[in-house]
Design a protein around this motif. Structure first.
Motif, short mmCIF file in Angstrom:
data_model
loop_
_atom_site.label_atom_id
_atom_site.label_comp_id
_atom_site.label_asym_id
_atom_site.label_seq_id
_atom_site.Cartn_x
_atom_site.Cartn_y
_atom_site.Cartn_z
N THR A 36 -2.35 5.93 4.63
CA THR A 36 -2.15 7.25 4.21
C THR A 36 -1.94 8.37 5.22
O THR A 36 -1.39 9.47 4.85
CB THR A 36 -3.55 7.81 3.48
OG1 THR A 36 -4.69 7.70 4.41
CG2 THR A 36 -3.96 6.58 2.34
N SER B 96 -1.90 2.51 -5.23
CA SER B 96 -2.16 2.78 -3.87
C SER B 96 -1.29 4.11 -3.39
O SER B 96 -1.78 4.79 -2.39
CB SER B 96 -1.38 1.42 -2.95
OG SER B 96 -2.02 0.42 -3.29
N LEU C 190 0.71 -1.08 -0.06
CA LEU C 190 -0.03 -0.06 -0.02
C LEU C 190 0.81 1.44 0.11
O LEU C 190 0.29 2.22 -0.03
CB LEU C 190 -1.22 -0.08 1.31
CG LEU C 190 -1.98 -1.03 1.14
CD1 LEU C 190 -2.82 -1.18 2.34
CD2 LEU C 190 -3.14 -0.50 -0.10
N GLY D 47 -7.15 -1.60 -2.16
CA GLY D 47 -5.81 -0.91 -2.40
C GLY D 47 -5.69 0.43 -2.95
O GLY D 47 -4.71 1.17 -3.04
N ASP D 48 -6.84 0.76 -3.92
CA ASP D 48 -6.67 1.96 -4.57
C ASP D 48 -6.78 3.19 -3.90
O ASP D 48 -7.73 3.23 -2.71
CB ASP D 48 -7.82 2.20 -5.71
CG ASP D 48 -7.40 1.42 -7.11
OD1 ASP D 48 -6.37 0.65 -7.13
OD2 ASP D 48 -8.30 1.08 -7.94
N ARG D 49 -5.89 4.22 -4.06
CA ARG D 49 -6.01 5.41 -2.97
C ARG D 49 -7.09 6.42 -3.55
O ARG D 49 -6.81 6.47 -4.87
CB ARG D 49 -4.58 6.09 -3.12
CG ARG D 49 -4.44 7.27 -1.97
CD ARG D 49 -3.05 7.77 -2.38
NE ARG D 49 -2.75 8.77 -1.39
CZ ARG D 49 -1.85 8.71 -0.17
NH1 ARG D 49 -1.12 7.67 -0.02
NH2 ARG D 49 -1.79 9.63 0.72
N HIS E 247 -7.76 4.51 1.51
CA HIS E 247 -7.60 3.51 0.59
C HIS E 247 -8.81 2.53 0.50
O HIS E 247 -9.50 2.47 1.74
CB HIS E 247 -6.54 2.36 1.06
CG HIS E 247 -5.22 2.76 0.71
ND1 HIS E 247 -4.11 3.02 1.57
CD2 HIS E 247 -4.49 3.41 -0.35
CE1 HIS E 247 -2.94 3.52 1.04
NE2 HIS E 247 -3.31 3.70 -0.35
#
Length: 445
Positions: A423, A270, A264, A379-381, A399
């Protein structure tokens, strides 16, 4: 049935089922699943049932970082006016199901088109005529894409016959459920010193049944103690992921994914924001922001099986919140240093409270929203701005850890479950909410 967006685009849910061949040559462990069968070729004989679908709900993900990803589930409600779903030659428990959505764009910033000569229009009481030198934006057919949002099996089916309406409800599970029921005999102990991604592949290969197509995100950091693979395959995989300090799940194509310790903070999707919700981005219809004492962990003790317990604590947090502990003593690594790293990470992440955006829900009412719903993954930011009608707003970068699709009639909504563990401070934690259930009898009213 195709549904329309206000921007001129359309979306079409596509539901198909298939029954694996029982021929000896097609048995999963031995032959054609990877090339001629699994990828949906004619050998697999996918059967469309989209025209009978009344509603679709798909839920995948987990509650919070430090927890395991759950088996992805789905519910299909289908029309059953002729009793077809009660017969063995229709979709039945054990059959494979894939759910996709085709999105056709409406006007994707089309190139300006010339106004035909002689075109007239009224403006401020005057009639104007075009001579062919003017231009206008004309709606043209946009790009078409198909996104797969689920792959798994029918787990159960129930039929309702009531008030003249006959419907069947299919409960679906993804490939994680298939891995969970594989519990083979123990093997001779081996694998001492291998990296966690090598161990993961060996676990899946031992399980067989074509559950072993693995994507690894990031670089494995943890080395493993020898194992006999005596536990069921899913438990072995989850323990391996937890020893690494990462995550394990099955994606919407039916492939296993292993996110390693730092995935991440190192994977492009991420690290860079993939979508913006609220504010100038796609509209949010519901959200939840929490500040929760029950997430605090200010002393963590972690050990490998047979290893020395490694502990970390935050004295300032203990003085403010009192002692709030987390223990995990069954990991499979071969180094106490790895355990100490994870203990420090738990405390660094969870020693204090802060506002956390738990989820956002969006209506899929445009081609852009549908594209996000199709391509966003765990996991995408994302960046989300929660706005009040009273003028204040709060923006989070966080995330995605869960995705829920719900399609009923012409309405499609998607909910993204979120966590900011990587984050905010670049560290992760356990979020041990079980402490809440053990410490209180009735919970929160």
């Amino acid at each position: 049935m195709t549904r329309s967006f206000p921007d001129g685009g359309t979306w079409t849910p596509i539901v198909e089922w298939a029954r694996p061949s029982t021929a000896a040559a097609d048995v999963y462990d031995t032959a054609l699943y990877d090339t001629g069968v699994y990828d949906g070729s004619s050998s697999f004989n996918w059967q469309p049932i989209s025209n009978l679908i009344l509603s679709i709900k798909i839920r995948r993900g987990k509650e919070r970082f430090g927890r395991r990803f759950r088996t992805g589930t789905g519910v299909l409600v289908v029309d059953n006016p002729d009793g077809r779903w009660l017969t063995g030659d229709s979709m039945f428990p054990g059959d494979l199901v894939r759910i996709r959505v085709r999105v056709d764009g409406g006007n994707p910033d089309a190139l300006p088109q010339p106004i035909p000569p002689g075109w007239s229009w009224m403006d401020n009481g005057n009639t104007w005529f075009a001579a062919g030198s003017l231009i206008m934006d004309d709606t043209v057919e946009g790009e078409s894409n198909t996104y797969q949002v689920f792959f798994g099996r029918v787990n159960a089916a129930t039929d309702t016959v009531k008030a003249g309406r006959d419907v069947t409800r299919f409960e679906l599970v993804d490939q994680m459920a298939s891995l969970a029921v594989i519990d083979k005999d123990a093997l001779p102990s081996q694998g001492a010193g291998e990296l966690s991604d090598v161990r993961m592949q060996r676990i899946l290969d031992n399980a067989g049944q074509q559950l072993n197509r693995l994507t690894v995100l990031g670089d494995a950091q943890m080395t493993m103690a020898a194992t006999t693979l005596a536990k069921n395959a899913l438990e072995e995989a989850q323990l391996t992921a937890e020893t690494e300090g990462g995550d394990f799940w099955y994606d919407t194509e039916g492939d296993a994914v292993f996110g390693t310790r730092d995935w991440l903070t190192t994977e492009d999707r991420s690290v860079e924001v993939q979508a913006t919700f609220g504010g100038s981005g796609l509209p949010i219809t519901d959200s939840l922001t929490v500040r929760d004492l029950q997430l605090v962990v200010n002393q963590a003790s972690i050990a490998n099986t047979g290893g020395t317990v490694q502990s970390a604590q935050d004295d300032v947090s203990i003085s403010r919140y009192s002692l709030r502990t987390f223990r995990r003593l069954d990991l499979l690594g071969d180094s106490d240093a790895n355990s100490l790293f994870l203990a420090n990470r738990f405390v660094a992440q969870l020693a204090n409270t802060r506002p956390r955006l738990r989820f956002v829900e969006l209506p899929v009412i445009s081609t852009d929203a549908a594209t996000d719903a199709g391509v966003l993954r765990f996991g995408d930011r994302i960046r989300a701005t929660v706005e009040s009608i009273h003028g204040w707003a709060f923006t989070f970068e966080t995330h995605i850890i869960g995705i829920t699709h719900e399609m009923v009639g012409d309405q499609w909504t998607v909910r993204y479950d979120l966590d900011d563990a990587f984050t905010q401070s670049g560290t992760d934690g356990g979020f041990d909410a079980d402490a809440f259930n053990e410490g209180f009898d009735r919970g929160v009213v």
